[in-house]
Write a protein that holds these residues in place. Structure first.
Motif, mmCIF file in Angstrom:
data_model
loop_
_atom_site.group_PDB
_atom_site.id
_atom_site.type_symbol
_atom_site.label_atom_id
_atom_site.label_comp_id
_atom_site.label_asym_id
_atom_site.label_seq_id
_atom_site.Cartn_x
_atom_site.Cartn_y
_atom_site.Cartn_z
ATOM 1 N N ASN A 212 -42.546 -67.659 -22.493
ATOM 2 C CA ASN A 212 -43.086 -66.365 -22.056
ATOM 3 C C ASN A 212 -43.410 -66.362 -20.568
ATOM 4 N N GLN A 213 -43.939 -67.472 -20.079
ATOM 5 C CA GLN A 213 -44.251 -67.577 -18.649
ATOM 6 C C GLN A 213 -42.981 -67.529 -17.813
ATOM 7 N N ALA A 214 -41.952 -68.252 -18.259
ATOM 8 C CA ALA A 214 -40.697 -68.291 -17.503
ATOM 9 C C ALA A 214 -39.938 -66.970 -17.587
ATOM 10 N N SER A 215 -40.106 -66.239 -18.688
ATOM 11 C CA SER A 215 -39.332 -65.008 -18.901
ATOM 12 C C SER A 215 -39.711 -63.899 -17.929
ATOM 13 N N SER A 216 -40.943 -63.912 -17.431
ATOM 14 C CA SER A 216 -41.372 -62.845 -16.511
ATOM 15 C C SER A 216 -40.529 -62.842 -15.236
ATOM 16 N N ASN A 217 -40.157 -64.026 -14.744
ATOM 17 C CA ASN A 217 -39.298 -64.111 -13.556
ATOM 18 C C ASN A 217 -37.818 -64.064 -13.919
ATOM 19 N N TYR A 218 -37.500 -64.575 -15.105
ATOM 20 C CA TYR A 218 -36.091 -64.685 -15.492
ATOM 21 C C TYR A 218 -35.506 -63.347 -15.946
ATOM 22 N N ARG A 219 -36.303 -62.516 -16.637
ATOM 23 C CA ARG A 219 -35.810 -61.270 -17.223
ATOM 24 C C ARG A 219 -35.168 -60.338 -16.187
ATOM 25 N N PRO A 220 -35.788 -60.061 -15.034
ATOM 26 C CA PRO A 220 -35.135 -59.188 -14.040
ATOM 27 C C PRO A 220 -33.792 -59.744 -13.562
ATOM 28 N N LYS A 221 -33.721 -61.074 -13.368
ATOM 29 C CA LYS A 221 -32.455 -61.695 -12.942
ATOM 30 C C LYS A 221 -31.391 -61.529 -14.025
ATOM 31 N N LEU A 222 -31.794 -61.779 -15.266
ATOM 32 C CA LEU A 222 -30.858 -61.649 -16.384
ATOM 33 C C LEU A 222 -30.345 -60.216 -16.483
ATOM 34 N N PHE A 223 -31.260 -59.252 -16.399
ATOM 35 C CA PHE A 223 -30.888 -57.845 -16.509
ATOM 36 C C PHE A 223 -29.887 -57.470 -15.402
ATOM 37 N N LYS A 224 -30.154 -57.939 -14.185
ATOM 38 C CA LYS A 224 -29.275 -57.638 -13.050
ATOM 39 C C LYS A 224 -27.891 -58.250 -13.245
ATOM 40 N N VAL A 225 -27.844 -59.521 -13.630
ATOM 41 C CA VAL A 225 -26.566 -60.219 -13.782
ATOM 42 C C VAL A 225 -25.764 -59.624 -14.936
ATOM 43 N N ARG A 226 -26.410 -59.329 -16.057
ATOM 44 C CA ARG A 226 -25.683 -58.771 -17.205
ATOM 45 C C ARG A 226 -25.114 -57.395 -16.884
ATOM 46 N N ARG A 227 -25.832 -56.603 -16.103
ATOM 47 C CA ARG A 227 -25.305 -55.292 -15.683
ATOM 48 C C ARG A 227 -24.070 -55.475 -14.813
ATOM 49 N N ILE A 228 -24.146 -56.427 -13.873
ATOM 50 C CA ILE A 228 -22.997 -56.706 -12.989
ATOM 51 C C ILE A 228 -21.804 -57.165 -13.822
ATOM 52 N N GLU A 229 -22.056 -58.064 -14.763
ATOM 53 C CA GLU A 229 -20.978 -58.583 -15.607
ATOM 54 C C GLU A 229 -20.389 -57.489 -16.488
ATOM 55 N N GLN A 230 -21.239 -56.588 -16.946
ATOM 56 C CA GLN A 230 -20.758 -55.473 -17.768
ATOM 57 C C GLN A 230 -19.831 -54.572 -16.954
ATOM 58 N N PHE A 231 -20.260 -54.217 -15.742
ATOM 59 C CA PHE A 231 -19.415 -53.390 -14.876
ATOM 60 C C PHE A 231 -18.112 -54.118 -14.546
ATOM 61 N N ASP A 232 -18.214 -55.428 -14.326
ATOM 62 C CA ASP A 232 -17.021 -56.207 -13.997
ATOM 63 C C ASP A 232 -16.042 -56.232 -15.170
#
Length: 887
Positions: free
Chosen positions: A637-657
């Motif tokens: 849970n502690q790590a997810s607060s920083n990781y979630r925005p990065k994951l969301f950004k990368v998955r959106r980029i990968e989806q568009f790609d």
């Protein structure tokens, strides 16, 4: 070009609906016209009928529309819609029989002396009628004719009076049983399958793994679950209406003055209240209670409601002859009591009659059932005879049911046309590109549905919009919403369509019966506060999903068909329950485990002792693993607060790609099939191809350089938590099953001791009849079966097999046979010796250990969830758990 024809489809449909063309024909007509026009344009301008379609040909999409249309009524499993005519019949019957009128008059007399009491009584009756009829038009008209003149006569504000009546009439759309909830359940059942496929594709694209764990599956819903889910939000809406009227009457007495009852509240008055209230409340309990209790399906409950409405209407229509009016109702009531008693006390299956009492019970049940049928026929005959009520109700039921089903069929055609021109992909791409994740998509969909409510009926919104947007919302793992919650939220939103001008149907119904003194603008002003209250209720239910999810979960986990404790979807909550229990001071499980260290297992054979000690050690391991799981979850849970925005950004980029790469693939295919002489076309296509490749490279360059490292680091935490949970489940299972096996051995001692005489008889037969091969082999077969239930190690059976082989030989050497038998007896005596000691000293201690751990670390090994655990899991699973970090 397909977007142009998609726009044409929407324009044709809007013009048809706006011109007053019947919805049932506007939906399929606009679909067929747009597909035919697109096919003809493709044929004449591109020499290819399928040129202007997103994929496929006009014939394929017309066929797909017919397939969708057939699916509405042809699929055997799709029986949810059968309940619609039953509930429509029940509603119209109760409205035509003047029961609604009786309720309104009685409640107005009962609540009139309270400030705003007349308005509160209208809301109360609206809620009761919603739970018995669910027909908005009938309810609004009935209450408008009866209550509106009384409210205006007692100086109620025209705006408040009309707003209260219109809003109360719409409660039938959210309070079960509701037609819109049945339609939504049907639509969401199909949408869930699509959402499941989308989520699996997303999981594969994100993780590279072929199969997705079942715990991440999208769960479907049913009409029964929709009814359960909408029950609390419906009551919430009723409470908000009442609080608003009471508050307004308190702070502004002139708008809603009290109306004291002029008569006497004597015995006759209260008897009238009971007679008026009891039958509708009984019907509500029978219909909703049978669904909630798991006694009946929605279709069966609809049949119960229809039968109850016939009985109620039967005595109401003959109320002028009070001596005979209630005879059918009394007969039915007595019959139901008798049948209930018999079902509770006897097995009422003719094929399984065991004694005379059961035979008598079945005969009594047949008489009671026959009496029930007679009461229904009697009431139905009255309704045929008095004012031809049954004829009118059947005709109105047929009309309303036909309207609903024809719109459903037309929407099936429209959905195919919408997909033919890429509308579904367009909506999905638009929603997925919105910033803010799931909630931005959800809010956008809710806004669109709310706006559509200004112009379209609830059925049209449910069957046209829901199939398009529901799969997109259900597939999103960031919210992991349930289908029942989405259905109730859409139902609450659709409810506003009855009140929103210019085409608010409740306003039209009320305008038709309201006196000329009430201006239309006053009606519009009156519904605004109630629309705001509906939106406020929508916000509350959206923020607290447990208001919807808890009741279906509770009923599911406490039912006879509840999921077993090892069901993957309840493991997280089950482990949380066990962890919370073990954290208590002086917890019985911990104390029992510690006490098990004092048990003298040396009385057991070495192999069984080692096995038992290993099992108990697994119990301690399981307890310690729960602490480790809590720590791992906290780190995650502690790590997810920083990781979630990065994951969301990368998955959106990968989806568009991925979408760009699909376009690149399509262009490459087009270049391959293009004639080499068409250099201009090839050059244009190559230029598009280069631009797409540049876009793809530009997108991928936006992925942070540290992403791979961040992903691996976080993935280690995820895998560590999964590994710990897997170890806990394995350790807890091994602990409980190992100790349980020991108890079964100790409990089987009497059966084991009874084998002594059996073995002695077998010995005598070996000595006297060893040459009678058939007899001895038969004895060995029977003895082997008996040994299977008591010989845990199989050692005695191994010697029995040796005896069997030697008996089968042509020459039986009895001395060798008896040697094997003596070895068998030695093993038996050895086990009997330790079993006798162990049983007297260990059995109670082992039983106590199992009892204290059964519903904590032994929960997974139980056949069914205990009530306390089931209620905890129902509450735990009522929220929406974000699972996007696993994607």
């Amino acid at each position: 070009m397909e977007l142009l024809f998609l726009l044409l489809l929407i324009i044709i449909m809007a013009l048809a609906l706006g011109s007053g063309f019947p919805v049932a024909f506007a939906l399929p007509g606009s679909a067929v016209l747009s597909i035919v026009i697109a096919g003809l344009c493709g044929y004449f301008f591109e020499n290819d009928p399928s040129a202007y379609f997103h994929s496929g040909s006009p014939y394929q999409w017309l066929s797909a529309g017919v397939t969708n249309l057939r699916g509405v009524y042809w699929e055997v499993e799709r029986d949810t819609l059968i309940a619609i005519p039953l509930f429509i019949f029940m509603g119209i019957m109760l409205q035509r029989s003047k029961i609604a009128e009786d309720l309104l008059v009685t409640m107005a007399q009962l609540f009139g002396k309270i400030p705003g009491g007349l308005g509160i009584s209208v809301v109360f009756v609206g809620a009761l009628l919603a739970a018995t009829t669910g027909i908005v038009g009938a309810t609004v008209v009935a209450m408008g004719l009866i209550s509106l003149p009384a409210m205006l006569r007692n100086n109620y504000s025209p705006s408040l009076a009309t707003g209260t009546i219109a809003a109360s009439g719409t409660l039938g759309q959210i309070i079960p049983p509701s037609i819109v909830l049945i339609i939504l359940a049907d639509q969401l059942a199909s949408a869930t399958d699509q959402a499941g496929s989308i989520r699996k594709g997303l999981y594969k694209a994100s993780t590279g793994e072929i199969s997705m764990p079942s715990v991440f599956d999208v769960t479907s819903t049913s009409a029964g679950e929709m009814f359960l889910g909408a029950f609390v939000p419906g009551l919430l809406l009723v409470a908000l209406y009442m609080i608003f009227i009471l508050a307004l009457a308190t702070f502004s007495p002139k708008t809603a003055p009290p109306v004291p009852y002029e008569g006497r509240m004597d015995r006759d008055f209260w008897l009238k209240v009971i007679i008026t209230l009891f039958p509708p409340l009984t019907l509500i309990v029978l219909v909703l209670g049978s669904i909630i209790g798991g006694i009946a399906t929605v279709n069966q409950a609809g049949a119960i409601g229809a039968a109850g409405a016939i009985i109620m209407a039967g005595y109401r229509q003959t109320i002028n002859n009070p001596k005979q009016a209630f005879y059918p109702a009394i007969i039915m009531f007595i019959s139901l009591i008798i049948i209930s008693i018999l079902l509770y006390n006897f097995d009422m299956n003719i094929k399984s009659i065991k004694n005379v009492n059961e035979e008598i019970a079945i005969y009594i049940g047949l008489v009671a059932t026959l009496s029930l049928v007679i009461s229904l026929i009697w009431s139905g005959w009255r309704l045929l005879d008095v004012k031809k009520t049954l004829n009118g109700v059947m005709l109105e039921t047929a009309k309303t049911t036909s309207l609903v089903f024809i719109i459903l069929l037309g929407a099936a055609m429209l959905t195919a046309a919408f997909r033919a021109f890429g509308g579904e992909d367009l909506v999905r791409d638009f929603l997925n590109t919105l910033p803010g994740g799931f909630w931005s998509k959800f809010i956008m969909v809710m806004i669109v549905i709310f706006i559509l409510g200004f112009f379209l009926d609830f059925i049209e919104i449910a069957v046209v919009v829901v199939p398009i947007v529901a799969p997109i919302l259900l597939a999103d793992p960031s919210a992991n919403i349930t289908a029942v919650w989405l259905g109730v939220m859409i139902g609450l939103n659709i409810q506003t369509s009855f009140l929103t001008p210019p085409f608010g149907f409740a306003l039209f119904y009320l305008r038709g019966v309201a006196p000329a003194i009430v201006k239309t603008i006053q009606m519009y002003k009156g519904v605004i506060p109630f629309i705001l209250l509906q939106l406020f209720a929508l916000g509350i239910v959206g923020y607290y999903p447990a208001l919807v999810n808890y009741l279906p979960n509770r009923v599911s986990y406490l039912s006879d068909t509840a999921p077993p404790p090892k069901n993957p979807k309840i493991q997280y909550c089950l482990e949380k329950f066990v962890s919370d229990k073990l954290s208590l001071v002086n917890n019985p499980t911990i104390m029992a485990l510690k006490k098990s260290k004092e048990i003298n297992f040396t009385l057991l054979p070495n192999d069984l002792e080692k096995k038992t000690l290993k099992s108990i050690n697994n119990g301690f391991v399981a307890v310690s693993l729960l602490d480790e799981i809590s720590k791992a979850e906290e780190l995650l849970n502690q790590a997810s607060s920083n990781y979630r925005p990065k994951l969301f950004k990368v998955r959106r980029i990968e989806q568009f790609d991925r979408e760009i790469k699909q376009e690149i693939k399509a262009l490459n295919n087009q270049i391959e099939i293009t004639d080499s002489n068409q250099e201009v076309i090839i050059a244009t296509l190559n230029k598009k191809l280069e631009n797409l490749k540049l876009q793809s490279n530009l997108l991928m360059s936006q992925i942070p350089n540290t992403w791979d490292k961040d992903y691996q680091t976080f993935n280690k935490l995820v895998k560590n938590e999964k590994l710990l949970r897997s170890k806990y489940r394995r350790s807890s299972d091994q602990f409980y099953s190992g100790v349980q096996d020991l108890l079964m051995i100790l409990k089987g001692n009497q059966k084991f001791y009874s084998l002594e005489n059996r073995l002695n008889n077998f010995k005598n037969k070996l000595l006297s009849d060893h040459n009678n091969t058939k007899l001895i082999l038969n004895e060995i077969k029977n003895l082997s079966k008996e040994l299977s239930s008591v010989d845990d190690g199989g050692k005695m059976k191994s010697y029995l097999r040796k005896i069997k082989r030697k008996i089968k030989k042509k020459t039986v050497k009895i001395d060798r046979v008896m040697k094997d038998f003596d070895n068998l007896i030695k093993i038996y005596n050895k086990k009997a010796k330790w079993l006798d000691k162990a049983d007297s000293k260990l059995r109670n201690q082992v039983q106590s250990l199992l009892n204290e751990t059964a519903y904590t670390i032994g929960s997974r090994n139980q056949k069914k969830l205990p009530r306390e655990t089931a209620l905890f899991i129902a509450k735990c699973n009522s929220g929406h758990k974000d699972i996007s970090l696993n994607f």
